[in-house]
Design a protein around this motif. Structure first.
Motif, short mmCIF file in Angstrom:
data_model
loop_
_atom_site.label_atom_id
_atom_site.label_comp_id
_atom_site.label_asym_id
_atom_site.label_seq_id
_atom_site.Cartn_x
_atom_site.Cartn_y
_atom_site.Cartn_z
N MET A 1 -10.15 26.01 -24.33
CA MET A 1 -8.96 26.56 -24.94
C MET A 1 -8.70 27.96 -24.39
SD MET A 1 -8.09 26.83 -29.02
CE MET A 1 -8.33 25.05 -29.19
N ARG A 2 -7.42 28.31 -24.20
CA ARG A 2 -7.07 29.61 -23.65
C ARG A 2 -6.13 30.36 -24.60
NH1 ARG A 2 -4.34 30.67 -19.68
NH2 ARG A 2 -5.61 32.21 -18.61
N ALA A 3 -6.23 31.67 -24.56
CA ALA A 3 -5.33 32.53 -25.33
C ALA A 3 -4.82 33.63 -24.43
CB ALA A 3 -6.06 33.13 -26.53
N VAL A 4 -3.60 34.06 -24.69
CA VAL A 4 -3.06 35.25 -24.02
C VAL A 4 -2.67 36.24 -25.11
CG1 VAL A 4 -0.74 34.24 -23.85
CG2 VAL A 4 -1.38 36.16 -22.39
N VAL A 5 -3.14 37.46 -24.95
CA VAL A 5 -2.83 38.54 -25.88
C VAL A 5 -1.92 39.52 -25.15
CG1 VAL A 5 -3.75 40.43 -27.27
CG2 VAL A 5 -5.02 38.27 -27.09
N ILE A 6 -0.71 39.70 -25.65
CA ILE A 6 0.24 40.61 -25.03
C ILE A 6 0.28 41.89 -25.86
CG2 ILE A 6 2.59 40.96 -24.23
CD1 ILE A 6 2.93 37.99 -23.94
N ASN A 7 -0.27 42.95 -25.29
CA ASN A 7 -0.32 44.24 -25.94
C ASN A 7 0.99 44.97 -25.64
OD1 ASN A 7 -0.85 46.79 -26.89
ND2 ASN A 7 -2.65 47.15 -25.62
N CYS A 8 1.76 45.25 -26.70
CA CYS A 8 3.09 45.84 -26.53
C CYS A 8 3.10 47.33 -26.88
CB CYS A 8 4.10 45.07 -27.36
SG CYS A 8 4.31 43.35 -26.82
N ARG A 33 -15.61 32.07 -30.26
CA ARG A 33 -15.31 30.67 -30.60
C ARG A 33 -15.00 29.84 -29.36
NH1 ARG A 33 -14.56 29.99 -36.10
NH2 ARG A 33 -14.90 31.95 -37.24
N GLY A 34 -15.36 30.36 -28.19
CA GLY A 34 -15.24 29.61 -26.95
C GLY A 34 -13.89 29.66 -26.29
N VAL A 35 -13.03 30.58 -26.72
CA VAL A 35 -11.69 30.67 -26.15
C VAL A 35 -11.68 31.65 -24.98
CG1 VAL A 35 -9.27 31.26 -26.62
CG2 VAL A 35 -10.67 30.18 -28.41
N LEU A 69 2.37 29.20 -20.72
CA LEU A 69 2.30 27.74 -20.62
C LEU A 69 0.87 27.25 -20.44
CD1 LEU A 69 5.39 26.91 -18.38
CD2 LEU A 69 5.18 26.76 -20.88
N ALA A 70 -0.01 28.10 -19.95
CA ALA A 70 -1.41 27.71 -19.73
C ALA A 70 -2.29 27.99 -20.95
CB ALA A 70 -1.98 28.45 -18.53
N SER A 71 -1.70 28.52 -22.01
CA SER A 71 -2.47 28.93 -23.18
C SER A 71 -2.02 28.19 -24.44
CB SER A 71 -2.32 30.44 -23.41
OG SER A 71 -2.76 31.17 -22.29
N GLU A 72 -3.00 27.86 -25.26
CA GLU A 72 -2.71 27.24 -26.55
C GLU A 72 -2.46 28.27 -27.64
OE1 GLU A 72 -5.05 24.44 -24.06
OE2 GLU A 72 -5.40 26.50 -24.72
#
Length: 201
Positions: A1-8, A33-35, A69-72
């Motif tokens: 699983m992937r996540a993207v965090v956008i720091n604004c 948690r394996g992300v 698109l590559a992140s859940e």
């Protein structure tokens, strides 16, 4: 699983950012948690205004679009300015607007089966308003917003120290951030097992 965090944050690298510091708590729990987590500091990209996915040569947004698109999981982290999200967060939301009309191979909105949450910091109240503005937009775009998919820190009314300068309230913000990460992963896993069907015509 992937996540993207956008720091604004409004602060460019390598300046420390309060918003990034609280977002890091969520990132750490996601990784535990394996992300796989990607951190994007949007202000460094000089994202131009617009409501299209690709504005042509020099536009850095298509790379962010690919990461989405590559992140859940998506986390948008924003400071509070005058009780609203930062101008950088608003720019990110405006560019994401193009994704409302994008569909996958099954004809579903391209952001279905993805979850999103919000991190907010600020010296005065307004965090819940910022959370509502951002999650409302992301839900319009197709993201599922889990229960308690946010954390925030603020000093309370009036001027005062920033998140990195004060210990007050940080334990609560951190524990809420860890719960946020847990909820994001749980709902993303549920959607992976049971995808949202194509909307009826």
């Amino acid at each position: 699983m992937r996540a993207v965090v956008i720091n604004c944050t409004l602060k460019r690298s390598p300046e420390p950012t309060n918003t990034g510091a609280l977002a890091a708590v969520v990132e750490e729990e996601l990784r535990a948690r394996g992300v796989e987590v990607e951190h994007v500091r949007a202000v460094d990209l000089d994202i131009p205004p617009g409501v299209e996915t690709d504005l042509g040569p020099g536009d850095p947004w298509p790379a962010v679009h690919r990461s989405l698109l590559a992140s859940e999981i998506l986390v948008i982290a924003s400071p509070t300015w005058a009780a609203h999200p930062s101008s950088v967060a608003q720019r990110v939301i405006e560019r994401m607007d193009a994704m409302m009309s994008e569909t996958d191979d099954a004809g579903r909105p391209v952001l279905f089966d993805r979850v999103a949450g919000v991190v907010v910091t600020g010296n005065e109240d307004g965090a819940h308003h910022v959370i509502s503005e951002i999650t409302g937009a992301l839900n319009d775009f197709g993201y599922t917003i889990p229960a308690q998919a946010w954390t925030y820190w603020n000093r309370g009314p009036g001027p005062g120290p920033s998140y990195l300068d004060a210990e007050e309230g940080r334990d609560w913000s951190a524990s809420t951030g860890r719960a946020m990460a847990s909820n994001l992963v749980a709902v993303a896993s549920a959607l992976a097992a049971n995808p949202i069907p194509k909307p009826p015509s």
